[in-house]
Design a protein around this motif. Structure first.
Motif, PDB file in Angstrom:
ATOM      1  N   HIS A 174     132.556 -34.319  -3.378  1.00  0.00           N
ATOM      2  CA  HIS A 174     133.545 -34.755  -2.372  1.00  0.00           C
ATOM      3  C   HIS A 174     133.498 -36.255  -2.141  1.00  0.00           C
ATOM      4  O   HIS A 174     134.096 -36.765  -1.221  1.00  0.00           O
ATOM      5  N   GLY A 175     132.726 -36.971  -2.933  1.00  0.00           N
ATOM      6  CA  GLY A 175     132.646 -38.420  -2.746  1.00  0.00           C
ATOM      7  C   GLY A 175     131.712 -39.011  -3.766  1.00  0.00           C
ATOM      8  O   GLY A 175     131.065 -38.286  -4.535  1.00  0.00           O
ATOM      9  N   ALA A 176     131.640 -40.368  -3.790  1.00  0.00           N
ATOM     10  CA  ALA A 176     130.779 -41.101  -4.723  1.00  0.00           C
ATOM     11  C   ALA A 176     131.083 -40.782  -6.182  1.00  0.00           C
ATOM     12  O   ALA A 176     130.220 -40.865  -7.040  1.00  0.00           O
ATOM     13  N   THR A 177     132.351 -40.383  -6.458  1.00  0.00           N
ATOM     14  CA  THR A 177     132.712 -40.180  -7.857  1.00  0.00           C
ATOM     15  C   THR A 177     133.551 -41.337  -8.370  1.00  0.00           C
ATOM     16  O   THR A 177     133.700 -41.515  -9.564  1.00  0.00           O
ATOM     17  N   SER A 178     134.120 -42.127  -7.457  1.00  0.00           N
ATOM     18  CA  SER A 178     134.864 -43.286  -7.940  1.00  0.00           C
ATOM     19  C   SER A 178     134.318 -44.542  -7.271  1.00  0.00           C
ATOM     20  O   SER A 178     135.043 -45.345  -6.744  1.00  0.00           O
ATOM     21  N   GLY A 179     133.022 -44.673  -7.284  1.00  0.00           N
ATOM     22  CA  GLY A 179     132.376 -45.831  -6.680  1.00  0.00           C
ATOM     23  C   GLY A 179     130.974 -45.468  -6.265  1.00  0.00           C
ATOM     24  O   GLY A 179     130.429 -44.460  -6.724  1.00  0.00           O
ATOM     25  N   VAL A 180     130.418 -46.269  -5.361  1.00  0.00           N
ATOM     26  CA  VAL A 180     129.024 -46.036  -5.000  1.00  0.00           C
ATOM     27  C   VAL A 180     128.862 -45.535  -3.573  1.00  0.00           C
ATOM     28  O   VAL A 180     127.755 -45.400  -3.092  1.00  0.00           O
TER      29      VAL A 180
ATOM     30  N   ILE B 278     125.605 -25.395   0.255  1.00  0.00           N
ATOM     31  CA  ILE B 278     125.091 -26.519   1.045  1.00  0.00           C
ATOM     32  C   ILE B 278     125.863 -27.777   0.663  1.00  0.00           C
ATOM     33  O   ILE B 278     126.430 -27.866  -0.429  1.00  0.00           O
ATOM     34  N   LEU B 279     125.855 -28.722   1.572  1.00  0.00           N
ATOM     35  CA  LEU B 279     126.304 -30.070   1.226  1.00  0.00           C
ATOM     36  C   LEU B 279     125.063 -30.912   1.034  1.00  0.00           C
ATOM     37  O   LEU B 279     124.089 -30.781   1.781  1.00  0.00           O
ATOM     38  N   VAL B 280     125.084 -31.764   0.029  1.00  0.00           N
ATOM     39  CA  VAL B 280     124.021 -32.745  -0.131  1.00  0.00           C
ATOM     40  C   VAL B 280     124.636 -34.092   0.250  1.00  0.00           C
ATOM     41  O   VAL B 280     125.498 -34.610  -0.462  1.00  0.00           O
ATOM     42  N   ASP B 281     124.271 -34.606   1.398  1.00  0.00           N
ATOM     43  CA  ASP B 281     124.762 -35.854   1.980  1.00  0.00           C
ATOM     44  C   ASP B 281     126.210 -35.755   2.458  1.00  0.00           C
ATOM     45  O   ASP B 281     126.985 -34.915   1.977  1.00  0.00           O
ATOM     46  N   CYS B 282     126.555 -36.623   3.378  1.00  0.00           N
ATOM     47  CA  CYS B 282     127.917 -36.666   3.915  1.00  0.00           C
ATOM     48  C   CYS B 282     128.154 -38.097   4.382  1.00  0.00           C
ATOM     49  O   CYS B 282     127.995 -38.428   5.548  1.00  0.00           O
ATOM     50  N   GLY B 283     128.479 -38.963   3.419  1.00  0.00           N
ATOM     51  CA  GLY B 283     128.454 -40.403   3.684  1.00  0.00           C
ATOM     52  C   GLY B 283     129.817 -41.039   3.883  1.00  0.00           C
ATOM     53  O   GLY B 283     130.849 -40.459   3.576  1.00  0.00           O
ATOM     54  N   LEU B 284     129.776 -42.249   4.395  1.00  0.00           N
ATOM     55  CA  LEU B 284     130.987 -43.047   4.619  1.00  0.00           C
ATOM     56  C   LEU B 284     131.368 -43.810   3.361  1.00  0.00           C
ATOM     57  O   LEU B 284     130.504 -44.239   2.603  1.00  0.00           O
TER      58      LEU B 284
ATOM     59  N   CYS C 235     128.784 -37.219  -1.169  1.00  0.00           N
ATOM     60  CA  CYS C 235     128.886 -35.884  -0.584  1.00  0.00           C
ATOM     61  C   CYS C 235     129.098 -34.891  -1.725  1.00  0.00           C
ATOM     62  O   CYS C 235     130.128 -34.920  -2.387  1.00  0.00           O
ATOM     63  N   HIS C 236     128.098 -34.088  -1.972  1.00  0.00           N
ATOM     64  CA  HIS C 236     128.182 -33.108  -3.053  1.00  0.00           C
ATOM     65  C   HIS C 236     127.960 -31.717  -2.472  1.00  0.00           C
ATOM     66  O   HIS C 236     127.332 -31.565  -1.433  1.00  0.00           O
ATOM     67  N   GLU C 237     128.513 -30.732  -3.157  1.00  0.00           N
ATOM     68  CA  GLU C 237     128.407 -29.359  -2.661  1.00  0.00           C
ATOM     69  C   GLU C 237     127.835 -28.470  -3.748  1.00  0.00           C
ATOM     70  O   GLU C 237     128.237 -28.558  -4.902  1.00  0.00           O
ATOM     71  N   LEU C 238     126.891 -27.629  -3.346  1.00  0.00           N
ATOM     72  CA  LEU C 238     126.355 -26.616  -4.258  1.00  0.00           C
ATOM     73  C   LEU C 238     126.735 -25.268  -3.668  1.00  0.00           C
ATOM     74  O   LEU C 238     126.378 -24.961  -2.526  1.00  0.00           O
ATOM     75  N   THR C 239     127.495 -24.481  -4.410  1.00  0.00           N
ATOM     76  CA  THR C 239     128.007 -23.209  -3.886  1.00  0.00           C
ATOM     77  C   THR C 239     127.562 -22.047  -4.759  1.00  0.00           C
ATOM     78  O   THR C 239     127.605 -22.128  -5.988  1.00  0.00           O
ATOM     79  N   LEU C 240     127.155 -20.983  -4.122  1.00  0.00           N
ATOM     80  CA  LEU C 240     126.702 -19.786  -4.833  1.00  0.00           C
ATOM     81  C   LEU C 240     127.606 -18.616  -4.458  1.00  0.00           C
ATOM     82  O   LEU C 240     127.882 -18.402  -3.274  1.00  0.00           O
ATOM     83  N   ASP C 241     128.041 -17.864  -5.471  1.00  0.00           N
ATOM     84  CA  ASP C 241     128.832 -16.659  -5.193  1.00  0.00           C
ATOM     85  C   ASP C 241     127.904 -15.497  -4.885  1.00  0.00           C
ATOM     86  O   ASP C 241     126.831 -15.388  -5.474  1.00  0.00           O
TER      87      ASP C 241
ATOM     88  N   GLU D  67     122.865 -29.994 -18.412  1.00  0.00           N
ATOM     89  CA  GLU D  67     124.015 -30.804 -18.001  1.00  0.00           C
ATOM     90  C   GLU D  67     123.550 -31.914 -17.069  1.00  0.00           C
ATOM     91  O   GLU D  67     122.748 -31.679 -16.172  1.00  0.00           O
ATOM     92  N   ILE D  68     124.063 -33.119 -17.328  1.00  0.00           N
ATOM     93  CA  ILE D  68     123.786 -34.242 -16.430  1.00  0.00           C
ATOM     94  C   ILE D  68     125.121 -34.764 -15.916  1.00  0.00           C
ATOM     95  O   ILE D  68     126.033 -35.024 -16.705  1.00  0.00           O
ATOM     96  N   ARG D  69     125.237 -34.881 -14.604  1.00  0.00           N
ATOM     97  CA  ARG D  69     126.461 -35.439 -14.023  1.00  0.00           C
ATOM     98  C   ARG D  69     126.142 -36.805 -13.443  1.00  0.00           C
ATOM     99  O   ARG D  69     125.218 -36.937 -12.627  1.00  0.00           O
ATOM    100  N   ILE D  70     126.933 -37.786 -13.818  1.00  0.00           N
ATOM    101  CA  ILE D  70     126.684 -39.156 -13.363  1.00  0.00           C
ATOM    102  C   ILE D  70     127.625 -39.487 -12.210  1.00  0.00           C
ATOM    103  O   ILE D  70     128.847 -39.433 -12.363  1.00  0.00           O
ATOM    104  N   VAL D  71     127.045 -39.829 -11.070  1.00  0.00           N
ATOM    105  CA  VAL D  71     127.847 -40.190  -9.898  1.00  0.00           C
ATOM    106  C   VAL D  71     127.365 -41.542  -9.364  1.00  0.00           C
ATOM    107  O   VAL D  71     126.470 -42.154  -9.924  1.00  0.00           O
ATOM    108  N   HIS D  72     127.972 -41.986  -8.260  1.00  0.00           N
ATOM    109  CA  HIS D  72     127.455 -43.117  -7.492  1.00  0.00           C
ATOM    110  C   HIS D  72     127.240 -44.372  -8.349  1.00  0.00           C
ATOM    111  O   HIS D  72     126.145 -44.909  -8.463  1.00  0.00           O
ATOM    112  N   GLY D  73     128.347 -44.844  -8.956  1.00  0.00           N
ATOM    113  CA  GLY D  73     128.259 -46.087  -9.715  1.00  0.00           C
ATOM    114  C   GLY D  73     129.660 -46.599  -9.980  1.00  0.00           C
ATOM    115  O   GLY D  73     130.633 -45.847  -9.883  1.00  0.00           O
ATOM    116  N   ASP D  74     129.781 -47.902 -10.306  1.00  0.00           N
ATOM    117  CA  ASP D  74     131.062 -48.428 -10.755  1.00  0.00           C
ATOM    118  C   ASP D  74     131.377 -47.794 -12.116  1.00  0.00           C
ATOM    119  O   ASP D  74     130.477 -47.367 -12.832  1.00  0.00           O
ATOM    120  N   GLU D  75     132.671 -47.779 -12.485  1.00  0.00           N
ATOM    121  CA  GLU D  75     133.062 -47.127 -13.737  1.00  0.00           C
ATOM    122  C   GLU D  75     132.256 -47.643 -14.928  1.00  0.00           C
ATOM    123  O   GLU D  75     131.781 -46.886 -15.756  1.00  0.00           O
TER     124      GLU D  75
END
Ligand SMILES: [Zn+2]
Length: 477
Positions: free
Chosen positions: A7-13, A37-43, A17-23, A443-451
């Motif tokens: 939910h955030g930090a995917t187009s910048g730093v 759960i949510l992991v962080d909830c930042g501005l 806000c990331h979500e882990l959901t289990l069915d 799998e590695i997901r890269i977030v929280h960085g400039d493009e």
């Protein structure tokens, strides 16, 4: 199914806000068919705010009925700043964090609420009371069960991230139907040998890893190199009798810098730092009530310091409260200090927030001091695109200008950057963190960085044969 959503930090730093959901699969036991759960909830900060109205940047615009807990990696505002809005959206779960984070979180949010939410003291107290009642501090290295029901269960564990005091990466043990997975969220990772902090060790396992990449395209100088570079920059900057202004983040960078400067003063006590001035007589000013408050909290949290810092304390040193340090508290004293330093030719080092010059007391110093060549601005942290800090860094050395509070200010002060003083891991540190995981993550997901940082980091990971490296947002996830 075990899903990761961003939910955030995917187009910048910022705005982490990331979500882990289990069915729950075929055996739903609660009203909802999934839980998470949510992991962080930042501005969001700087131009990463996007072009929408600010209210829409802040409000939580995704479903949260199934969110059982918020897990906080560390208390920087780009990781926790939207917590009041999460509560306003109806979130009723616990806020799980490390023990130092639990102490610092209400303090940082009190400040954020005062600036951006409301001036109503009673309302602020109510929100803070609510946040305090939800806090669940969990010691490092200890599993904590978030929920366990027939169809799905989830436990989390914090490990030291070496970024700021209390920072952690989060290991999540998720079971959903027949699936079992260890998902790791890095939060922000620190560089090794950071002052005060123990460095992070790699996770023992990570089937999927979500990792930051602030400096995914750069390596940092070594601790010793950057320490002596700081000394050289300060000596050069102070030679012509001006002020060295360091825009610093209240939590982390300020305390690290104070620690390093105390070390330099101790080591070079009687050496000259500027014309007619020895290191022992150099005045260091912290002009930020929030930074001063967190420096006090850091001092109290000595049990969480690393061995080197604990050793200094045993030797009778006071790395965060030395005699050359002056702390400015009231606004009137702040205005006096700006005026006095702008007129006097007394060499002085001032640390003032905010770190990216987008607000706070540093702005008054910049307005008063940027126009004079004897002053220096020293950046020690990441400057997000669209912030005045990034503009000063970009245009200052070319004799350009910066806009502050709607007015242009010419930059004649010298501008420096001590890149090694980042609270973030460099590319090789990030790679070492990943390579230390015994079995490669699938799998590695890269977030929280400039493009550019994300792409360079992805390229590096593919070169060393990591099978699946994704950049959320770019790749439809
Ligand atoms: Zn951070």
């Amino acid at each position: 199914m075990i899903n990761i959503t961003h939910h955030g930090a995917t187009s910048g730093v910022t705005g982490s806000c990331h979500e882990l959901t289990l069915d729950f699969g075929s055996a739903p036991t609660s009203e909802s068919s999934s839980a998470g759960i949510l992991v962080d909830c930042g501005l969001f900060q700087g131009q990463e705010k996007g072009d929408g109205a600010s209210a829409s940047d802040l409000s939580v615009d995704f479903p949260i009925e199934h969110i059982r807990a918020l897990v906080v990696t560390h208390v920087h505002i780009d990781h926790v700043g939207r917590i009041p809005y999460l509560l306003a959206a109806g979130f009723e779960g616990p806020i799980i964090c490390s023990e130092p984070s639990a102490i610092m979180l209400p303090e940082i949010l009190e400040d954020a609420l005062k600036i951006g939410f409301t001036r109503d003291r009673a309302l602020i107290e109510r929100v803070l009371g609510l946040i305090r009642s939800r806090l669940v501090p969990v010691p490092y290295g200890q599993w904590h069960e978030v929920f366990a029901e027939p169809g799905a269960s989830l436990s989390v564990r914090f490990q030291r991230a070496g970024h700021i005091l209390g920072s952690a990466y989060v290991e999540c043990d998720a079971v959903s139907g027949g699936e079992r997975e260890r998902v790791v969220f890095s939060g922000d990772l620190g560089a090794p040998h950071a002052p005060l902090l123990q460095e992070p060790a790699s996770p023992e396992r990570a089937d999927r890893l979500v990792i930051e990449s602030t400096y995914g395209d750069k390596n940092h100088e070594s601790r010793e190199t950057r320490r002596y570079r700081l000394k050289a920059i300060l000596e050069r900057a102070l030679a012509d009798g001006g002020t060295v202004l360091i825009p610093a983040f209240s939590i982390g960078r300020t305390q690290e810098l104070l620690y390093e400067i105390e070390g330099l003063i101790h080591e070079f006590r009687n050496d000259s730092v500027a014309e007619g001035l020895v290191w022992d007589d150099l005045e260091i000013v912290v002009d930020s009530p929030l930074a001063a408050e967190f420096t006090g909290i850091y001092r109290k949290l000595k049990p969480f310091w690393n061995a080197e810092a604990a050793d200094l304390v045993r030797q009778g040193r006071h790395p965060l409260s030395f005699e050359q340090l002056t702390v400015i508290d009231s606004h009137a004293d702040h205005l006096n200090a700006v005026e006095y330093l702008a007129r006097s030719h007394r060499p002085c080092v001032v640390l003032a927030g905010s770190g990216m010059c987008a607000g706070g007391r540093v702005v008054n110093y910049l307005k008063a001091m940027l126009g004079e060549a004897r002053n220096d601005v020293l950046f020690v942290g990441y400057q997000a695109a669209g912030t005045p800090g990034r503009d000063i860094l970009t245009y200052g050395p070319r004799g350009g200008w910066v806009e502050l509070d709607g007015k242009r200010f010419d930059i004649r002060a010298k501008v420096h950057q001590a890149g090694g003083y980042s609270a973030h891991a460099g590319q090789s540190d990030l790679i070492r963190f990943i390579e230390g995981i015994p079995k490669k993550p699938s799998e590695i997901r890269i977030v929280h960085g400039d493009e550019s940082a994300k792409l360079a980091f992805k390229q590096r990971l593919l070169e060393i044969h990591y099978p699946s490296v994704l950049i959320p947002n770019q790749e439809g996830i």
